[in-house]
Each structure stands twice: as structure tokens, then as C-alpha cells.
Design a protein around this motif. Structure first.
Motif: not given
Length: 210
Positions: A142-146, A150-153, A193-194, A200-209
Motif C-alpha cells: 500500500v502506497h501513500f502518494p501524497y 515516501q511511505v509504503q506498508i 506513526a507516519d 489517500t492510500a493507493e494499491v497498484r495492480l500492475d505490481e501483481f503477477a
């Protein structure tokens, strides 16, 4: 004249090739945008109910904004049937609201507080054609584009449900294509904590096979 004609032909070729490259880049940008699904980060909350025999609130040990651990004594109640009763925190988290005060009479099933758990989630709407990439319990990034830093968890697909109210009508329906079926996908993750609810949370489907 031949030189001029050749010059104009050369310009036309450059424009055609350039336009084709721009179109390809445009399609690629659209494809990337479509694969990026965004939702609002939410904190999981639970309402705490008094489940013992009727009694009177004697002591309130928690206030809104307090961090608590599972097993902490939140309230103490005096009951005619059971004597002194401790009401415990069922999970780690943050007290969002306290609904009772000392001296108040408590009945079984009465809400006493709202607890914000140390878990976040976001709900995404995914088209049926993309659902083959996701399944319950599958781990996702899960990315947080704004967020400036840069944070992803790591998250996990907690549930998948049909969302017929969000069906989108395709532009080419006259060609016999049906409405798009949408699915509500909940992604669960640990708090960080961040991050704050509302981001806004973002999931990128193109990262999956596939």
C-alpha cells in the motif's frame, strides 16, 4: 520545388512519428492510472458494551485520546450481584470517546466507549476484469502518494464483496457490451506513526503477477 516538396514530406513524417509516440505514451499513462486504485485510509473502531449485571459506574480510568493496552482496566463498576467489576480493554488502541461517567447506572448492553484499534484499512472499488489479481489473504503493498516522505506498508486483502451500486455503464453499450461489475475490496494493514486516517492510500495492480 523538389527540395521544398521533400522538406514538407520530411516534416509530415516527423509529425506522424511524433504523434504516434505521444499517443503510445498517452495510452501508457492511461493504463498506469487505471491500474492505480485509491481509497481513503480509515482506522478500525469498535464500540465497547457493558456486558455484566446492572450496576453503578464507580471509576473511569480512561479518557478520549488515551492509548490503552489489551487488558487495561478502563472502568470499575459496582454491581449488587457481582460486587466490584473491572471493564477491560479488549484490544490495544486509542480511546475515541467515553460515553459514561462516575455515578451513572449501567444496564447490560449499554455502550460505554469507542476504541480505535491499532489497525487501518482502505476500501477500493475494483473492476471485474481486474479481480483475477486479488484474493482474500493475499499480501499487497500500500502506497501513500501524497505523503512528503515516501511511505509504503504491507497490507492484506481482508474481504471482497460485490458492489452492484457502483456498476459503470460502458460507452459502447450499443455494441452489446454489458455494464462493468465492480467489487468492493478491503485492504487491512497495521497502523503506522507516519500515517493518519483520512490520507489517500493507493494499491497498484500492475505490481501483481496475473
Amino acid at each position: 520545388m523538389k527540395i521544398k516538396a521533400g522538406f514538407y514530406i520530411g516534416i509530415a513524417i516527423v509529425l506522424i512519428v511524433g504523434g504516434s509516440l505521444l499517443a503510445m505514451k498517452g495510452k501508457d499513462a492511461v493504463s498506469q492510472a487505471e491500474s492505480r486504485k485509491q481509497g481513503v485510509l480509515e482506522a478500525e473502531q469498535t464500540t465497547l458494551f457493558y456486558d455484566k449485571s446492572p450496576g453503578m459506574m464507580v471509576k473511569v480510568n480512561a479518557a478520549a485520546g488515551d492509548s490503552v493496552k489489551q487488558g487495561d482496566v478502563l472502568f470499575q463498576v459496582k454491581s449488587a450481584d457481582e460486587g466490584e467489576i473491572d471493564v477491560l480493554a479488549p484490544n490495544d488502541g486509542l480511546i475515541s470517546r467515553v460515553a459514561v461517567k462516575p455515578g451513572e447506572q449501567l444496564a447490560q448492553g449499554m455502550p460505554v466507549a469507542i476504541l480505535q484499534k491499532n489497525t487501518f484499512y482502505t476500501d477500493l472499488y475494483i473492476q471485474e476484469s481486474e479481480m483475477d489479481k486479488l484474493e482474500v489473504n493475499k499480501r499487497v503493498e500500500v502506497h501513500f502518494p501524497y505523503v512528503e516522505r515516501q511511505v509504503q506498508i504491507d497490507g492484506v486483502v481482508a474481504s471482497i464483496a460485490a458492489a452492484p451500486q457502483f456498476a459503470n455503464l460502458r460507452m459502447s453499450r450499443e455494441k452489446g457490451q454489458a455494464d462493468l461489475s465492480m467489487f468492493l475490496v478491503r485492504i487491512a494493514m497495521e497502523s503506522n506513526a507516519d500515517l493518519l486516517p483520512g490520507m489517500t492510500a493507493e494499491v497498484r495492480l500492475d505490481e501483481f503477477a496475473d
